[in-house]
Design an enzyme around this catalytic site. Structure first.
Site, mmCIF file in Angstrom:
data_model
loop_
_atom_site.group_PDB
_atom_site.id
_atom_site.type_symbol
_atom_site.label_atom_id
_atom_site.label_comp_id
_atom_site.label_asym_id
_atom_site.label_seq_id
_atom_site.Cartn_x
_atom_site.Cartn_y
_atom_site.Cartn_z
ATOM 1 N N GLU A 179 0.891 -1.173 0.000
ATOM 2 C CA GLU A 179 0.000 0.000 0.000
ATOM 3 C C GLU A 179 0.918 1.209 0.000
ATOM 4 O OE1 GLU A 179 -1.355 3.189 0.718
ATOM 5 O OE2 GLU A 179 -1.851 2.600 2.774
ATOM 6 N N CYS A 213 -2.710 9.116 3.404
ATOM 7 C CA CYS A 213 -2.553 8.546 2.063
ATOM 8 C C CYS A 213 -3.853 8.632 1.268
ATOM 9 C CB CYS A 213 -2.058 7.106 2.140
ATOM 10 S SG CYS A 213 -3.095 6.003 3.110
#
Length: 488
Positions: free
Chosen positions: A215, A249
């Site tokens: 990720e 993020c």
């Protein structure tokens, strides 16, 4: 930590994993609930530690990290048995056979986690990995080692199995040593360069290639349609861009707004952004950036954008007397090919671009090497869903931002340069379990018809079997049967 020390942690975790797996689903579920309850009773202590290491406001630490971490632990504890227990599968035309799929833990998982949500990301990774039956060696960011150590202390206190979750503190060299130390699976949450280095190390590990889940952040787009609730969208854009000082993020990194409502939207954004209180008090709305390097990156992106014609309507500077604190910044007329749009700035900057229509917004939103998440703003739910389906990202929020990580049942992961694999949800638990197929006989024959010399070794019988199973007549019978079952 030195490589030899890291290898010792991995070997100890391997022994602890066997004890953990032996508890069975019920034992592990009780243990994960015990960990959740332990976190609840120590919530103030944990939030204070997060505040001291990252500078984020206490309320953000309590809600955005501690509360959501407990949600993930609770979900994984409840769902693990249903998700990874053995299941029967069809054997097709092999009627004399029975098949099932078992799920077994990888063993020892390396979890390399970042500084922006140090407790939440640690715990959400542990929730899925532990629920699937693994042990974990955690490598927290060198910027937040105390939160990493606290994570392992909580696991030991609540569960009581020493070394089930170990902590390897250090810089990137420690992370590389961990990947090469004999772990069975690697999870990386971080930047793209970190992801590339970890993949290279995983491929070259002595027991490699080691499977990796990545990720790697995003440059999330927000699309504001002409029929959106402009005030609500503006408030959400401000929160999504400036929450955690923009160091999320899945935060709002760029906004595409239709021309007809762009002026009203921009005015509302600036008005709401002016109310964001920045400071080092625990109850401030926005805290500091994590480092001077991050401040310099934000300044570099803004400088390039201004040189290319962008206009800063609000902010754009460090706050005097407060190192690493940056003003909430709103920018317009930003070219699509600037770093402010193309890269993940990871700071309190909100770029707004006007578009002619929704199709242009979709095209620009997809014009990115990243693809983690996005948001769509429209009061027409069907229209919003159509736009969401056209966006090449891992998840989309409609009329909200930033909340996808807080929904434990939804898989979280990206596309393109944002990585692959998922955490969270049922898919996230399965990410940490290997499928193991087993086929066994229902009826035993001395020789099977598909072996050498059997019936299906003869072309005419093989052709007859093919037509019987997949021919048009069979499909008609199958369709009629399904239609009858639906009517009844």
């Amino acid at each position: 930590m030195k490589p030899d020390e890291v290898r010792v942690l991995v070997e100890r975790a391997r022994g602890a994993q066997q004890l953990w797996w032996a508890l069975g689903f019920r034992g592990r579920r009780r243990a994960l609930h015990s960990l959740r309850h332990c976190i609840v009773w120590k919530a103030d202590e944990i939030a204070d530690l997060i505040h001291r290491e990252t500078g984020k406001p206490l309320a953000d630490a309590m809600v955005g990290e501690v509360l959501v971490a407990c949600d993930h632990l609770g979900y994984a504890a409840r769902r693990a048995r249903a998700v990874v227990r053995p299941r029967k599968v069809s054997t097709g035309w092999l009627l004399t056979r029975r098949a099932l799929v078992e799920y077994e833990p990888y063993g020892v998982v390396a979890a390399i986690t970042p500084w922006n949500y140090p407790f939440l990301i640690n715990m959400s990774a542990l929730a899925s990995a532990l629920a699937a039956g693994n042990a974990v060696v955690l490598k927290p960011s060198e910027a937040t080692p105390l939160v990493g150590r606290k994570t392992t202390e909580l696991v030991l206190e609540a569960i009581g199995i020493e070394d089930l979750v170990a902590c390897a503190t250090g810089d990137g060299s420690t992370g590389e040593a961990l990947v090469r130390a004999g772990v069975d699976k690697v999870l990386v949450v971080g930047g793209r360069e970190t992801g590339r280095r970890v993949m290279a190390a995983a491929a070259e590990a002595p027991n490699g290639p080691v499977p990796v889940t990545l990720e790697l952040g995003g440059g999330d787009a927000m699309i504001v349609c002409a029929d959106a609730d402009i005030q609500s969208a503006a408030r959400a854009a401000v929160w999504g861009a400036f929450y955690n000082c923009g160091q999320s993020c899945q935060g709002v990194e760029r906004v595409y707004v239709e021309e007809g409502v762009s002026r009203a939207f921009i005015e509302a954004v600036v008005a709401h952004a002016r109310r964001v209180r920045t400071g080092d008090e625990p109850e401030s709305m926005m805290g500091p950036l994590v480092s001077d390097v991050q401040v310099e990156k934000v300044e570099a992106h803004l400088r390039e954008a201004r040189e290319r014609g962008a206009r800063i309507l609000l902010g754009g500077r460090r706050i005097a007397g407060l190192p690493r604190f940056f003003e909430p910044t709103v920018v317009v007329d930003v070219p699509q090919d600037t770093a402010l749009i193309r890269e993940e700035t990871f700071g309190p900057v909100l770029p707004i671009l006007k578009v002619r229509n929704v199709d242009e917004a979709i095209g620009l939103a997809n014009d990115s090497e990243l693809g983690l998440s996005a948001s769509v703003w429209s009061q027409d739910q069907a229209k919003a869903r159509r736009i969401a389906s056209a966006l090449r990202v891992g998840s989309v929020m409609i009329n909200d931002v930033l909340i996808n990580y807080a929904v434990p049942g939804v898989p979280f992961g990206g596309r393109k340069g944002s990585g692959f694999g998922v955490v969270h949800g049922d898919d996230g638990i399965r990410e940490f379990a290997r499928p193991h197929g087993i086929i066994e006989p229902r009826v035993r024959f001395a020789a099977e018809p598909y072996w050498f010399g059997g019936l299906f070794a003869q072309t005419r019988w093989a052709r007859a079997a093919l037509r019987l199973r997949h021919g048009r007549g069979v499909r008609r019978v199958s369709d009629a049967w399904r239609s009858l079952r639906r009517r009844n």
